[in-house]
Design a protein around this motif. Structure first.
Motif, short mmCIF file in Angstrom:
data_model
loop_
_atom_site.label_atom_id
_atom_site.label_comp_id
_atom_site.label_asym_id
_atom_site.label_seq_id
_atom_site.Cartn_x
_atom_site.Cartn_y
_atom_site.Cartn_z
N GLU A 118 -51.17 -12.42 -7.61
CA GLU A 118 -51.80 -13.63 -7.06
C GLU A 118 -50.81 -14.78 -7.01
OE1 GLU A 118 -55.26 -14.50 -9.40
OE2 GLU A 118 -56.20 -12.60 -8.80
N ARG A 119 -49.84 -14.75 -7.91
CA ARG A 119 -48.80 -15.79 -7.93
C ARG A 119 -47.54 -15.34 -7.21
NH1 ARG A 119 -52.52 -16.00 -11.14
NH2 ARG A 119 -53.34 -17.97 -11.95
N ARG A 120 -47.70 -14.31 -6.39
CA ARG A 120 -46.63 -13.80 -5.51
C ARG A 120 -45.44 -13.26 -6.29
NH1 ARG A 120 -46.14 -17.97 -0.59
NH2 ARG A 120 -45.25 -16.11 0.34
N ILE A 121 -45.75 -12.67 -7.44
CA ILE A 121 -44.71 -12.04 -8.27
C ILE A 121 -45.00 -10.55 -8.31
CG2 ILE A 121 -43.78 -11.84 -10.61
CD1 ILE A 121 -44.63 -14.87 -10.93
N GLN A 122 -44.06 -9.76 -7.82
CA GLN A 122 -44.28 -8.31 -7.74
C GLN A 122 -43.84 -7.62 -9.02
OE1 GLN A 122 -41.81 -6.07 -5.06
NE2 GLN A 122 -43.35 -4.48 -4.76
N GLY A 158 -40.99 -17.29 -0.83
CA GLY A 158 -41.91 -17.60 -1.93
C GLY A 158 -42.31 -16.39 -2.75
N ASP A 159 -42.12 -15.19 -2.22
CA ASP A 159 -42.40 -13.98 -3.00
C ASP A 159 -41.25 -13.70 -3.94
OD1 ASP A 159 -44.62 -13.71 -1.43
OD2 ASP A 159 -43.91 -11.93 -0.35
N ILE A 160 -41.57 -13.21 -5.11
CA ILE A 160 -40.51 -12.72 -6.00
C ILE A 160 -40.65 -11.21 -6.06
CG2 ILE A 160 -39.49 -12.80 -8.29
CD1 ILE A 160 -40.63 -15.57 -8.65
N PRO A 161 -39.77 -10.47 -5.39
CA PRO A 161 -39.89 -9.02 -5.32
C PRO A 161 -39.43 -8.35 -6.63
CG PRO A 161 -37.93 -9.69 -4.18
CD PRO A 161 -38.58 -10.96 -4.67
#
Ligand SMILES: *Cc1c(COP(=O)(O)O)cnc(C)c1O
Length: 398
Positions: A336-340, A16-19
């Motif tokens: 917060e939206r798991r986008i790095q 779910g994370d976008i690194p």
């Protein structure tokens, strides 16, 4: 609560994370690493090191390549073989990762920080020329900085974020003023200027294979040159300056800067995939630009007419007044939206590590630092994830 997406390059992101920028191992990596383990050749000798050097040299179009333990090590050796010594000065862009300026200091030399230009965010050739013309004096076959009394020895252009510097101008300036041109191509493997790959325009160029670079060996670097003597000297110094194949006799203070066969095995596999990585990265850059073109307050760097960018990391400028948030707030919103995402580097004329260094007419770099945010740009970024980033950016605008 904002998630703690690791900033360590190469770490596997959670579901779910976008690194920001992680490697893709979709080629012969396992097979080549297995060959190392099966053969016992894991350390700083072995067939993959030479194979990796030959492949990289061919790709960039230089006669010699020397693999090193890091891009920083390659920069250190490159400056050394190019003739930079204690108390010399080297022109370095103020907007860059700190490694090239540190490499200058390892030699007891001093960086002079020069601004970048606003169109492509690269070392500004006009300001380099002004500095050399107005601040320096040619005397006794060398160029001297009148303010510090030191010899100016080299220009160190850094091809930032995958985009080349104006190499026509910088090569001509180096020639005209008798300076060495040491290219930092660590972020820009595969980029071209006037059709010719970066890293091959001056006497020495450098690559990095750190975890988040265009290709990775876990950690590693490469020195590129057409000069056989430079290559021989760099190789000698990178292996503790050992003079005899058998006896432990050392002719100089050397370094342990060799790349291992294990790392080179990864490098060979990665290099085979470079064309695909570049195609994908250019597609990602174009997709961001097209899908965000109508959002007020967001803008991107323009590719120069003579340039073909490697699009290492697509980076957006956030005009806080027009967008409705500044880049710090946007970074937090996306996290917060798991986008790095990540900011650019503090300009080095502000760095405590380089306090006291001369800075020449810095007018652009501070604004880029304030406003720039690098977006997820992995070669393996899926269409769905890219669209998730675009949607989040659009929803952040107000
Ligand atoms: C990554 C990088 C380097 C060298 O990095 P290493 O981590 O030592 O391989 C040098 N210069 C710039 C501009 C970089 O981005």
């Amino acid at each position: 609560m904002p998630i703690a997406i690791t900033s360590e390059p190469g770490a596997r992101p959670a579901e779910g994370d976008i690194p920001l920028c992680v490697p893709a191992f979709a080629g012969q990596e396992w097979a080549y690493v297995k060959e190392c383990l099966d053969s016992g050749w894991v350390s700083s000798a072995g067939p993959f090191v030479e194979r990796f050097e030959r492949a990289a040299a061919a790709l960039v179009g230089v006669r010699h390549a020397v693999a090193t333990a890091s891009g920083t090590a390659a920069l250190h050796l490159a400056l050394l073989v190019a003739g930079v010594g204690p108390d010399d000065e080297v022109l370095v862009p103020t907007l860059t990762f700190i490694a090239p300026a540190n490499a200058v200091r390892y030699l007891g030399a001093h960086p002079v920080f020069v601004d970048v230009e606003p169109e492509h965010w690269q070392l500004d050739p006009d300001k380099v020329e002004d500095f050399l013309l107005r601040e320096c004096t040619a005397l006794g076959g060398a160029l001297w900085n009148r303010r510090t009394g030191r010899r100016v020895a080299a220009i160190l252009p850094v091809h930032l974020l995958g985009h080349p510097c104006d190499l026509d101008r910088l090569v001509a300036l180096a020639r005209r003023f008798g300076l060495a041109l040491v290219e930092d191509a660590t972020e820009s493997l595969g980029a071209r200027w006037g059709g010719q790959p970066v890293g091959a325009h001056g006497p020495v160029g450098c690559l990095s294979f750190n975890g988040n670079k265009v290709i990775t060996t876990g950690g590693g670097g490469m020195l590129l040159t057409n000069d056989a003597a430079f290559a021989e000297r760099a190789r000698y110094l990178s292996t503790q300056a050992k003079d005899d194949p058998i006896e432990y006799v050392h002719g100089a203070i050397g370094y342990n800067y060799r790349l291992t066969n294990l790392q080179a095995a990864l490098g060979c596999a990665q290099l085979e995939q470079l064309p695909g990585f570049l195609t994908r990265k250019r597609w990602i850059a174009r997709a961001y630009q097209q899908r965000l073109a109508d959002v007020p307050g967001l803008s991107f760097l323009h590719e120069a007419a003579r340039a073909r960018s490697a699009c290492w990391m697509t980076t957006v400028l956030v005009d806080a007044a027009r967008f409705g948030r500044d880049r710090r707030a946007l970074l937090a919103y996306l996290a917060e939206r798991r986008i790095q995402t990540r900011p650019l580097w503090q300009p080095l004329h502000r760095s405590p590590a380089h306090r006291g260094a001369q800075a020449y007419r810095i007018e652009v770099a501070d604004r880029l630092w304030r406003d720039a945010l690098s977006l997820p740009s992995s070669a393996g970024l899926t269409d769905d994830d890219l669209q998730r980033v675009v949607t989040a950016l659009r929803s952040a605008a107000r």
